[in-house]
Design a protein around this motif. Structure first.
Motif, PDB file in Angstrom:
ATOM      1  N   THR A 143      43.691  90.127   9.106  1.00  0.00           N
ATOM      2  CA  THR A 143      44.521  90.004  10.311  1.00  0.00           C
ATOM      3  C   THR A 143      45.946  89.644   9.929  1.00  0.00           C
ATOM      4  O   THR A 143      46.186  89.058   8.867  1.00  0.00           O
ATOM      5  CB  THR A 143      43.991  88.895  11.259  1.00  0.00           C
ATOM      6  N   ARG A 144      46.886  89.955  10.805  1.00  0.00           N
ATOM      7  CA  ARG A 144      48.286  89.580  10.575  1.00  0.00           C
ATOM      8  C   ARG A 144      48.423  88.058  10.499  1.00  0.00           C
ATOM      9  O   ARG A 144      49.167  87.522   9.678  1.00  0.00           O
ATOM     10  CB  ARG A 144      49.202  90.145  11.663  1.00  0.00           C
ATOM     11  N   GLU A 145      47.689  87.346  11.352  1.00  0.00           N
ATOM     12  CA  GLU A 145      47.777  85.884  11.365  1.00  0.00           C
ATOM     13  C   GLU A 145      47.364  85.292  10.020  1.00  0.00           C
ATOM     14  O   GLU A 145      48.029  84.390   9.498  1.00  0.00           O
ATOM     15  CB  GLU A 145      46.901  85.315  12.495  1.00  0.00           C
ATOM     16  N   MET A 146      46.270  85.792   9.455  1.00  0.00           N
ATOM     17  CA  MET A 146      45.817  85.297   8.156  1.00  0.00           C
ATOM     18  C   MET A 146      46.830  85.651   7.072  1.00  0.00           C
ATOM     19  O   MET A 146      47.140  84.822   6.211  1.00  0.00           O
ATOM     20  CB  MET A 146      44.441  85.875   7.797  1.00  0.00           C
ATOM     21  N   ALA A 147      47.363  86.860   7.102  1.00  0.00           N
ATOM     22  CA  ALA A 147      48.367  87.265   6.115  1.00  0.00           C
ATOM     23  C   ALA A 147      49.580  86.343   6.175  1.00  0.00           C
ATOM     24  O   ALA A 147      50.109  85.922   5.145  1.00  0.00           O
ATOM     25  CB  ALA A 147      48.782  88.720   6.338  1.00  0.00           C
ATOM     26  N   MET A 148      50.014  85.994   7.387  1.00  0.00           N
ATOM     27  CA  MET A 148      51.183  85.116   7.534  1.00  0.00           C
ATOM     28  C   MET A 148      50.869  83.697   7.048  1.00  0.00           C
ATOM     29  O   MET A 148      51.729  83.054   6.430  1.00  0.00           O
ATOM     30  CB  MET A 148      51.657  85.107   8.981  1.00  0.00           C
ATOM     31  N   LEU A 149      49.668  83.195   7.304  1.00  0.00           N
ATOM     32  CA  LEU A 149      49.277  81.871   6.796  1.00  0.00           C
ATOM     33  C   LEU A 149      49.364  81.840   5.275  1.00  0.00           C
ATOM     34  O   LEU A 149      49.872  80.879   4.693  1.00  0.00           O
ATOM     35  CB  LEU A 149      47.852  81.525   7.231  1.00  0.00           C
ATOM     36  N   SER A 209      34.655  99.004   6.910  1.00  0.00           N
ATOM     37  CA  SER A 209      34.670  97.578   6.639  1.00  0.00           C
ATOM     38  C   SER A 209      33.324  97.020   7.075  1.00  0.00           C
ATOM     39  O   SER A 209      32.808  97.387   8.124  1.00  0.00           O
ATOM     40  CB  SER A 209      35.807  96.889   7.409  1.00  0.00           C
ATOM     41  N   GLN A 210      32.757  96.131   6.280  1.00  0.00           N
ATOM     42  CA  GLN A 210      31.404  95.637   6.532  1.00  0.00           C
ATOM     43  C   GLN A 210      31.334  94.373   7.383  1.00  0.00           C
ATOM     44  O   GLN A 210      30.252  93.967   7.767  1.00  0.00           O
ATOM     45  CB  GLN A 210      30.704  95.361   5.193  1.00  0.00           C
ATOM     46  N   SER A 211      32.445  93.695   7.647  1.00  0.00           N
ATOM     47  CA  SER A 211      32.376  92.449   8.395  1.00  0.00           C
ATOM     48  C   SER A 211      33.669  92.189   9.141  1.00  0.00           C
ATOM     49  O   SER A 211      34.657  92.879   8.963  1.00  0.00           O
ATOM     50  CB  SER A 211      32.073  91.282   7.448  1.00  0.00           C
ATOM     51  N   ARG A 212      33.632  91.166   9.967  1.00  0.00           N
ATOM     52  CA  ARG A 212      34.831  90.746  10.694  1.00  0.00           C
ATOM     53  C   ARG A 212      35.632  89.784   9.838  1.00  0.00           C
ATOM     54  O   ARG A 212      35.060  88.932   9.147  1.00  0.00           O
ATOM     55  CB  ARG A 212      34.425  90.056  11.985  1.00  0.00           C
ATOM     56  N   PRO A 213      36.963  89.857   9.887  1.00  0.00           N
ATOM     57  CA  PRO A 213      37.779  88.966   9.069  1.00  0.00           C
ATOM     58  C   PRO A 213      37.730  87.529   9.582  1.00  0.00           C
ATOM     59  O   PRO A 213      37.562  87.287  10.779  1.00  0.00           O
ATOM     60  CB  PRO A 213      39.185  89.549   9.205  1.00  0.00           C
ATOM     61  N   ALA A 214      37.862  86.567   8.662  1.00  0.00           N
ATOM     62  CA  ALA A 214      37.957  85.159   9.041  1.00  0.00           C
ATOM     63  C   ALA A 214      39.231  84.969   9.863  1.00  0.00           C
ATOM     64  O   ALA A 214      40.265  85.574   9.579  1.00  0.00           O
ATOM     65  CB  ALA A 214      38.000  84.275   7.804  1.00  0.00           C
ATOM     66  N   LEU A 215      39.153  84.134  10.878  1.00  0.00           N
ATOM     67  CA  LEU A 215      40.300  83.905  11.744  1.00  0.00           C
ATOM     68  C   LEU A 215      41.034  82.614  11.412  1.00  0.00           C
ATOM     69  O   LEU A 215      42.132  82.397  11.904  1.00  0.00           O
ATOM     70  CB  LEU A 215      39.867  83.915  13.212  1.00  0.00           C
ATOM     71  N   ASN A 216      40.432  81.756  10.594  1.00  0.00           N
ATOM     72  CA  ASN A 216      41.172  80.570  10.161  1.00  0.00           C
ATOM     73  C   ASN A 216      40.936  80.345   8.675  1.00  0.00           C
ATOM     74  O   ASN A 216      39.932  80.774   8.109  1.00  0.00           O
ATOM     75  CB  ASN A 216      40.830  79.338  11.013  1.00  0.00           C
ATOM     76  N   LEU A 246      44.452  75.607  -1.363  1.00  0.00           N
ATOM     77  CA  LEU A 246      43.315  74.691  -1.300  1.00  0.00           C
ATOM     78  C   LEU A 246      43.645  73.451  -0.472  1.00  0.00           C
ATOM     79  O   LEU A 246      42.807  72.969   0.292  1.00  0.00           O
ATOM     80  CB  LEU A 246      42.847  74.324  -2.706  1.00  0.00           C
ATOM     81  N   HIS A 247      44.867  72.950  -0.596  1.00  0.00           N
ATOM     82  CA  HIS A 247      45.287  71.809   0.237  1.00  0.00           C
ATOM     83  C   HIS A 247      45.382  72.204   1.710  1.00  0.00           C
ATOM     84  O   HIS A 247      45.202  71.362   2.583  1.00  0.00           O
ATOM     85  CB  HIS A 247      46.621  71.248  -0.243  1.00  0.00           C
ATOM     86  N   ALA A 248      45.655  73.474   1.966  1.00  0.00           N
ATOM     87  CA  ALA A 248      45.698  73.978   3.347  1.00  0.00           C
ATOM     88  C   ALA A 248      44.283  74.248   3.864  1.00  0.00           C
ATOM     89  O   ALA A 248      44.113  74.782   4.949  1.00  0.00           O
ATOM     90  CB  ALA A 248      46.549  75.237   3.429  1.00  0.00           C
ATOM     91  N   LYS A 249      43.283  73.900   3.056  1.00  0.00           N
ATOM     92  CA  LYS A 249      41.869  73.985   3.420  1.00  0.00           C
ATOM     93  C   LYS A 249      41.261  75.376   3.357  1.00  0.00           C
ATOM     94  O   LYS A 249      40.321  75.688   4.089  1.00  0.00           O
ATOM     95  CB  LYS A 249      41.599  73.358   4.796  1.00  0.00           C
ATOM     96  N   ALA A 250      41.798  76.246   2.486  1.00  0.00           N
ATOM     97  CA  ALA A 250      41.146  77.545   2.283  1.00  0.00           C
ATOM     98  C   ALA A 250      39.719  77.285   1.818  1.00  0.00           C
ATOM     99  O   ALA A 250      39.470  76.363   1.030  1.00  0.00           O
ATOM    100  CB  ALA A 250      41.893  78.378   1.247  1.00  0.00           C
ATOM    101  N   HIS A 251      38.780  78.077   2.303  1.00  0.00           N
ATOM    102  CA  HIS A 251      37.376  77.914   1.899  1.00  0.00           C
ATOM    103  C   HIS A 251      37.225  78.080   0.387  1.00  0.00           C
ATOM    104  O   HIS A 251      36.490  77.343  -0.262  1.00  0.00           O
ATOM    105  CB  HIS A 251      36.496  78.923   2.641  1.00  0.00           C
ATOM    106  N   GLY A 252      37.934  79.061  -0.175  1.00  0.00           N
ATOM    107  CA  GLY A 252      37.878  79.282  -1.614  1.00  0.00           C
ATOM    108  C   GLY A 252      38.985  80.193  -2.075  1.00  0.00           C
ATOM    109  O   GLY A 252      39.490  81.008  -1.307  1.00  0.00           O
ATOM    110  N   VAL A 253      39.409  80.026  -3.311  1.00  0.00           N
ATOM    111  CA  VAL A 253      40.392  80.900  -3.948  1.00  0.00           C
ATOM    112  C   VAL A 253      39.766  81.372  -5.253  1.00  0.00           C
ATOM    113  O   VAL A 253      39.318  80.560  -6.067  1.00  0.00           O
ATOM    114  CB  VAL A 253      41.724  80.172  -4.227  1.00  0.00           C
ATOM    115  N   ARG A 254      39.704  82.688  -5.453  1.00  0.00           N
ATOM    116  CA  ARG A 254      39.029  83.247  -6.617  1.00  0.00           C
ATOM    117  C   ARG A 254      39.916  84.246  -7.363  1.00  0.00           C
ATOM    118  O   ARG A 254      40.694  84.969  -6.760  1.00  0.00           O
ATOM    119  CB  ARG A 254      37.769  84.018  -6.201  1.00  0.00           C
ATOM    120  N   VAL A 255      39.747  84.284  -8.667  1.00  0.00           N
ATOM    121  CA  VAL A 255      40.329  85.300  -9.541  1.00  0.00           C
ATOM    122  C   VAL A 255      39.141  86.100 -10.072  1.00  0.00           C
ATOM    123  O   VAL A 255      38.271  85.533 -10.738  1.00  0.00           O
ATOM    124  CB  VAL A 255      41.115  84.660 -10.703  1.00  0.00           C
TER     125      VAL A 255
END
Length: 164
Positions: free
Chosen positions: A142-148, A33-40, A70-79
């Motif tokens: 992270t599990r926290e991000m998956a649950m969000l 993995s090349q980076s650390r996962p976002a925590l929020n 997006l209303h929950a303030k995700a930085h971005g959602v992409r297809v």
């Protein structure tokens, strides 16, 4: 793909047109993995795919799920056009989360091994353990991000692969 009690234990995804790398892993070996996962969620890039159903009710639910994130303030959602490629982007750290309804077990199995070995989490959209036959998935660093992500989603029913 090998398997052990319903879990994939080896996975390889060939993406020669997209990258010179071929993501692969085996349970217990690890994956890069090349980076650390976002925590929020406000710093998270979330990937998804539309899925095979395109009737008005399904499309309304799909767009509603994007809107909820997006209303929950995700930085971005992409297809990006490929579920397996999106899952490998997650494993490499190029994205922070992924969800989809309508993803078949053969599209998901290899990528689950790669994500888990890279330190990520793969769960059902209900927040429970992944069922490869359920045609639905949430994956994250992270599990926290998956649950969000899972908590924000409305279910789109595609049935099960073992009932088709």
């Amino acid at each position: 793909m090998g398997h052990d009690r319903g879990l994939a234990v080896f996975g390889c995804v060939a993406l020669p047109a997209r990258t010179a790398r071929i993501p692969s892993s085996e349970t217990g070996i690890g994956a890069e993995s090349q980076s650390r996962p976002a925590l929020n969620l406000s710093k998270a890039l979330v990937l998804t795919e539309i899925g095979p159903k395109r009737d008005p009710a399904t499309l309304k639910l799909f767009l509603s799920n994007m809107e909820r994130l997006l209303h929950a303030k995700a930085h971005g959602v992409r297809v990006i056009g490929s579920s397996t490629l999106a899952l490998c982007h997650l494993a490499s750290g190029a994205a922070d989360a992924y969800y989809q309804f309508g993803l078949h077990c053969w599209d998901l199995a290899a990528a689950t091994v790669i994500i888990r070995e890279a330190g990520g989490i793969v769960i059902d959209t209900s927040g429970g353990p992944l069922d490869l036959m359920a045609c639905r998935v949430v994956a994250a660093g992270t599990r926290e991000m998956a649950m969000l992500i899972a908590q924000a989603l409305q279910t789109i029913n595609y049935g099960r692969d073992d009932e088709k």
